[in-house]
Design an enzyme around this catalytic site. Structure first.
Site, short mmCIF file in Angstrom:
data_model
loop_
_atom_site.label_atom_id
_atom_site.label_comp_id
_atom_site.label_asym_id
_atom_site.label_seq_id
_atom_site.Cartn_x
_atom_site.Cartn_y
_atom_site.Cartn_z
CG ASP A 50 -11.03 34.01 8.04
OD1 ASP A 50 -10.35 33.80 7.01
OD2 ASP A 50 -12.23 33.74 8.14
N GLY A 76 -6.78 19.79 1.21
CA GLY A 76 -6.89 18.48 1.82
C GLY A 76 -6.58 17.41 0.80
CE1 TYR A 144 -5.25 23.36 -2.62
CE2 TYR A 144 -3.83 22.04 -4.03
CZ TYR A 144 -4.02 22.78 -2.89
OH TYR A 144 -2.98 22.94 -2.00
CG ASN A 173 1.13 14.06 -2.89
OD1 ASN A 173 0.16 14.70 -2.51
ND2 ASN A 173 1.11 13.34 -4.01
CD GLU A 186 -7.44 11.92 6.35
OE1 GLU A 186 -7.85 13.07 6.60
OE2 GLU A 186 -8.19 10.92 6.32
#
Lengths: 321, 316
Positions: A50, A76, A144, A173, A186
């Protein structure tokens, strides 16, 4: 022989990158948070750790490295980024803070950081392509993106202080076999492949907002090409990695349906959309000699069968149809 | 009785804030990576701990708190910010990420964060006042400002996630007794008081980066601490500047210090990091909450210079 560390090797892009670096003949240590659920990537050494923990980062860099590729992040699709913003901001800042420090202390030569085009502001359709410098003044559309900006700057500051070479790729992407395909993390090509795989010819599939948002998608093999090219170049500035083939989400669904040989329609549903449209300059990466090898149709022809196979296997083991 | 945690309580502003909260009747736990720097703490419980560590953050918030005041940061004057940027970015980000998370899990009531006007872009000398919304789109002039901006957003995200109240103040330059006055982390008023105190009684010349043409405002520490309490206990959820409208050049600040010290002082211009050229911020938001500064610069320097002069004498 180069000693190479890949952080986030358990993820989609990290696994592809690890495989490529192994195939190139490097000695590769792969660090990942969880064992890979899919295929293997066969690094010389695998460390499950981690990286939010500074001791884990110190352990990861033991022995010193010529190249570190830092792809580890809590991330994500749009739905996940909207819901888990506090966790994303904390987890990613911890990983980047500790890894950059550990790398500097271990005397790394080159450090690659996977940033994102989430650093850019939203765009109006029809606007000219944003160049990398248009990131400032900064107004990312989600947290993000703010974390990625902060991490870019932290890495650059440490590289100035410690004298190592930093390379920053802003990923667009990316899709391909081996990505997350369900569970909320996803991205659109995998999510839509799943929906198409689950649908029967003649069905309607649900798409947030009806699929008018515009995106580009880069096939993972192309993106890995670009990462290696950038890492070993003299380009010190953040560099977009993507391609110039722009499609609406609706067109992506149509391409996927064609690959699947299914006749499908689209139902618009409410959901987080992210920015409306995206249009980035790729001159900087192209100036290094990069040229994508896959069109979206080529890439979906590789991706859809893989996702469809996961859907079929899951249906079998989980007893659903 | 309110249970209050002050992180960064060993520092200049933190130390003053602890005293003010004690006067207010709170039970105060103070946390700092070091022992109090300038005078004995007024806190009920003083914990020396490193808040960069997640487990430490979890343990200091144990027992629950009505209010947490997060002032812990790796910071200093312009020279320090320029040379230690990587450390500042790392240390402060770790403190903010780990303490906000721990506070959220422990169910804090209100979380105050000390941000800075370093979040704003540079300004031209003749530009009008800028208000809090001008922080976006973002273009801070140094990495310390980028860290503050990130922390503001991170804390706001944690407040949404855990349902606590977040209050964010953007501090302007603050000065007063019991603060850093040497070693590289001191701000301009303290540095100039020290330089003047070190001169002989007959006066002399002191070195000033760039000759002192940059324009700044300075808020006296007791005024700032009062504003922190007013903001924390208000309904104002937006980031709020805390500072005063009295703007001076560094050259004028030197004249005020010289006047207080009773020494003739000349300025020698030297090269050094200057920071932004000018600063001019709106204080409408904090003043709407009923706050008003009580100390003019001459008054505040009158309370600050004697303490620094005493430190200089004691150091000799």
């Amino acid at each position: 022989m180069r000693r190479v560390l890949v952080c986030g090797a358990g993820g989609f892009i990290g696994a592809h990158l690890t495989r490529r670096l192994v195939r190139e003949g490097n000695w590769v240590r792969a660090v990942q948070h969880t064992p890979r659920p899919f295929d293997e990537h066969e690094p010389d050494e695998l460390l499950v750790a981690d990286l939010r923990d500074p001791d884990a980062c110190a352990k990861a860099v033991l022995g010193g490295f010529d190249e570190i590729y830092q792809l580890s992040a809590d991330m994500g699709g749009m739905e996940f980024i909207s819901a888990a913003e506090a966790e994303i901001m904390r987890n990613n800042a911890l990983i980047n803070t500790h890894m950059v420090e550990a790398a500097a202390e271990a005397g790394v030569d080159r450090y690659f950081f996977s940033s994102s085009v989430c650093v850019y502001r939203d765009m109006a359709p029809g606007e000219a392509a944003l160049t990398e410098d248009d990131c400032y003044p900064a107004q990312p559309d989600n947290e993000y993106g703010w974390e990625k900006i902060y991490a870019e700057r932290m890495l650059a500051a440490q590289a100035r202080t410690s004298g190592f070479t930093a390379r920053i790729g802003r990923f667009e992407n990316c899709y391909g076999p081996g990505s997350a395909w369900r569970g909320g993390r996803e991205k659109a090509p995998a999510a839509l492949s799943r929906k198409v795989a689950e649908a029967a010819s003649g069905d309607a599939i649900e798409v947030f907002g009806g699929g008018t948002t515009i995106r580009t998608f880069i096939y993972v093999d192309d993106l890995v090409d670009a990462v290696l090219l950038l890492m070993r170049s003299d380009e010190a500035r953040p560099t977009n990695i993507g391609n110039d083939e722009y499609v609406s989400i609706r067109e992506l669904v149509e391409t996927t349906a064609r690959v699947a040989g299914k006749d499908l329609s689209i139902t618009a549903v409410d959901g987080p959309l992210g920015v409306q449209s995206r249009h980035f300059s790729h001159e900087r990466i192209r100036a290094l000699g990069f040229e994508p090898r896959y069109t979206l149709a080529d890439g979906m022809a590789e991706t859809y069968p893989w996702v469809a196979a996961q859907v079929a296997a899951a249906a079998e083991t989980e007893g659903t149809t | 009785m309110k249970r209050v945690l002050v992180a960064g309580a060993g520092g200049f502003i933190g130390g003053h804030l602890v005293r003010r909260l004690k006067d207010d009747g709170c039970w105060v736990r103070a946390v700092d990576i070091e022992q109090p720097h300038y005078r004995e703490t007024a806190a009920d419980d003083y914990v020396q701990a490193d808040l960069r560590d997640a487990d430490t953050c979890t343990s200091v918030v144990d027992g629950g708190f009505d209010e947490i005041y997060q002032l812990a940061a790796d910071m200093g004057g312009m020279e320090f910010i320029s040379s230690a940027e990587a450390e500042i970015m790392r240390n402060s980000a770790l403190i903010n990420a780990n303490l906000a998370d721990a506070a959220g899990r422990a169910g804090v009531g209100t979380y105050f964060f000390s941000s800075s006007v370093c979040v704003y872009r540079d300004m031209a000398a003749d530009e009008g006042v800028i208000d809090e919304d001008a922080a976006f789109p973002a273009e801070p002039d140094n990495e310390y400002g980028w860290e503050k901006l990130y922390a503001e957003r991170l804390i706001a995200a944690h407040a949404r996630r855990y349902g606590f109240d977040a209050r964010i103040a953007r501090f302007e330059n603050c000065y007063g007794p019991y603060g850093a006055w040497h070693g590289g982390r001191e701000k301009a008023p303290a540095a100039l008081c020290r330089k003047v105190a070190e001169l002989p009684d007959a006066g002399g010349a002191i070195e000033v980066f760039g000759g002192g043409s940059t324009i700044r405002s300075f808020v006296y520490v007791e005024d700032l601490v009062e504003a922190v309490l007013v903001l924390t206990r208000s309904d104002e959820t937006r980031p709020t500047n805390i500072g005063v409208d009295e703007r001076v050049t560094i050259k004028r600040l030197v004249e005020i210090v010289a006047e207080v010290a009773g020494k003739p002082v000349e300025i020698t211009a030297v090269d050094g990091p200057l920071g932004v050229q000018a600063r001019n911020f709106s204080h409408a938001r904090i003043e709407d909450l009923g706050w008003k500064a009580q100390h003019a610069l001459l008054d505040g320097i009158g309370r600050t210079y004697p303490w620094i002069a005493e430190q200089v004498r004691a150091a000799r």
